[in-house]
Every structure is written in C-alpha cells, then in structure tokens.
Write a protein that holds these residues in place. Sequence first.
Motif, PDB file in Angstrom:
ATOM      1  N   UNK A   1       0.858  -1.194   0.000  1.00 19.51           N
ATOM      2  CA  UNK A   1       0.000   0.000   0.000  1.00 19.51           C
ATOM      3  C   UNK A   1       0.888   1.235   0.000  1.00 19.51           C
ATOM      4  N   UNK A   2       0.783   2.060  -0.994  1.00 19.27           N
ATOM      5  CA  UNK A   2       1.608   3.250  -1.088  1.00 19.27           C
ATOM      6  C   UNK A   2       1.055   4.349  -0.176  1.00 19.27           C
TER       7      UNK A   2
ATOM      8  N   UNK B   1       6.997  -3.395  12.938  1.00 18.39           N
ATOM      9  CA  UNK B   1       7.239  -2.230  12.090  1.00 18.39           C
ATOM     10  C   UNK B   1       8.434  -2.473  11.179  1.00 18.39           C
ATOM     11  N   UNK B   2       9.494  -3.035  11.713  1.00 14.83           N
ATOM     12  CA  UNK B   2      10.683  -3.309  10.899  1.00 14.83           C
ATOM     13  C   UNK B   2      10.361  -4.291   9.774  1.00 14.83           C
ATOM     14  N   UNK B   3       9.517  -5.285  10.085  1.00 15.93           N
ATOM     15  CA  UNK B   3       9.106  -6.227   9.054  1.00 15.93           C
ATOM     16  C   UNK B   3       8.283  -5.559   7.970  1.00 15.93           C
TER      17      UNK B   3
ATOM     18  N   UNK C   1       2.348  -0.740   4.603  1.00 15.63           N
ATOM     19  CA  UNK C   1       1.998   0.443   5.395  1.00 15.63           C
ATOM     20  C   UNK C   1       1.783   0.035   6.856  1.00 15.63           C
ATOM     21  N   UNK C   2       2.298   0.853   7.771  1.00 14.87           N
ATOM     22  CA  UNK C   2       2.162   0.600   9.203  1.00 14.87           C
ATOM     23  C   UNK C   2       1.361   1.741   9.808  1.00 14.87           C
TER      24      UNK C   2
ATOM     25  N   UNK D   1       9.330   5.613   6.492  1.00 13.03           N
ATOM     26  CA  UNK D   1       8.439   6.106   5.435  1.00 13.03           C
ATOM     27  C   UNK D   1       7.159   5.296   5.292  1.00 13.03           C
ATOM     28  N   UNK D   2       7.069   4.123   5.909  1.00 15.12           N
ATOM     29  CA  UNK D   2       5.848   3.321   5.787  1.00 15.12           C
ATOM     30  C   UNK D   2       4.836   3.666   6.881  1.00 15.12           C
TER      31      UNK D   2
END
Length: 269
Positions: free
Chosen positions: A1-2, A179-181, A188-189, A230-231
């Motif tokens: 997901x951008x 989050x790292x994954x 997207x997180x 950035x995610x």
Amino acid sequence: MMISTASRIGFGAMHLPTEPAAREQATAVVRRAVELGVTLIDTAFLYGGGANERLLAEILHPYPGDLVVTTKVGVARSGPDGEWRLDGRPEVLREQVEQALRRLRVDRIELLQLHRVDPEVPLADQVGTLRDLRTEGLIGRIGLSEVTTAQLAEARTITEVASVQNRYNLLDREHEPVLEGCERAGIAFLPWRPIAAGTSGTAEAVSRVAAETGATATQVALAWLLARSPVVLPIPGTASIAHLEENLAAADLHLTAAQLAALGGHVSG
C-alpha cells in the motif's frame, strides 16, 4: 500500500460521537479533516456496532475520489451473553464485510482490516476468507491489526498484506519488530494510539524538543513517528477540531538529527 507524502497523517474515527445531539460536532470534525488533506479515515464495526461507519457515510458520501475509508471486522457480539468477543469464523467475517458495504454505501471496501486474529480459528481460514472476498471484488486490499511478526509472515503466505495496524508510539515500542518487518516488505504501518494517551509531555526529552521547536508534545510525538519510517501513517483520533488541526500540523514539523537521537532513547519499559 503506497503512502502519499502529502497525507502522511490519517484520521481515526473511533472517538467521534454518534448520538444525534452531537452530530453537528462530528460532521464538522470529519469535514475539516478532509478539507485539510486527510486521505485515510479509519473506522471499524466494533465502534458502535456499525454506528461509526454509518456516521461517516452520512457525512461524506459520495466520498472524495482520493479518500480511503478503511474499516475492520473480526469482533462480534457473539459471546455467551451477547458480549463483544473476537470472532474470525469465515461466515462471520463475510457477513460483517457485506454489512459494512451497505453501511458505508460502497460496492468495494478499498482497505479492509482484520481487527484481531481470533486464536480459536486458524489464521489461514480468517485471512483466506478475506482473500476470497477480494477475489470477488468486495475488498480492494487486505490489512491486519495487532499481529505478531509470525502472524504477519504466515498471513503473507496466504495473500498479499497491504497494511498493519498495531499499537505503537514514542513511549511504547513493543511492536518495533513488526514495524521493521513492514518496512522491509513495503507494507503500510498504521500505529494506533500514536500519541501515548497524553503521556508524551511527561517525558523530559519530549518536553525539551517541544520547547526547542515551539510545537506541542503531541506534535513532537507524531513528527517522531513520521521520521521513524516512510511506511508509517499515524491515525490519531479526536472529536475536536482544535486537536485535529494540532495533529495534522505535525506533518510540517521536521525534527533535527540531534532531536531524533534524543527522542530515540525513550523506549517503553
């Protein structure tokens, strides 16, 4: 997901009042959010048993073309005495998605999230049901909420995962590995409770950075999240226009490397 760089902060609708007497207030907050550029609004069946979804549809339908209203399924009043409980049975998930489509007045939910993983139902059955609904065109993308790294990995063997919504903030980083994954996979997180329930201002480093920047502790906490990866797309919720505007203004707060380093030392526990 951008994630659009123009709308890095979404809006969590959970706190919106749904009673008729407060409808004007809720309407003003939601419309102001969209006016200020919010392109993702988060709701769920759990929020009032669908009342929150109906409220958003009444306020916003027909929706702006760039707006994603994401909802969540997998919690139902199916306990022994009608209480809320996790319920990821395929038939329940399918029924909740079909009901959400009607309440939101759409033919497809662009981002549908599994609210929680039901430990009594195989994850493959829960995620597989959402995959099937996507194949049928009722869902655009699939997200998960409050998952572990192992659950995320398993889900990704079943279908593509667009987003993860876990509790995460400056003072509570239990889900750092998740989050790292997500960052590695480009997922997207969406951190819920992104402002640490009002405790950010009690941390010495947060207070110091807020004083240096002329921002509020809340804005520092949100700016830290945006700088973290950035995610990340925080979804702070409020029923106040003033707080909404305070939250969204955090997107314009750019912390220095020294400030980020100072804040990075605060890990929960």
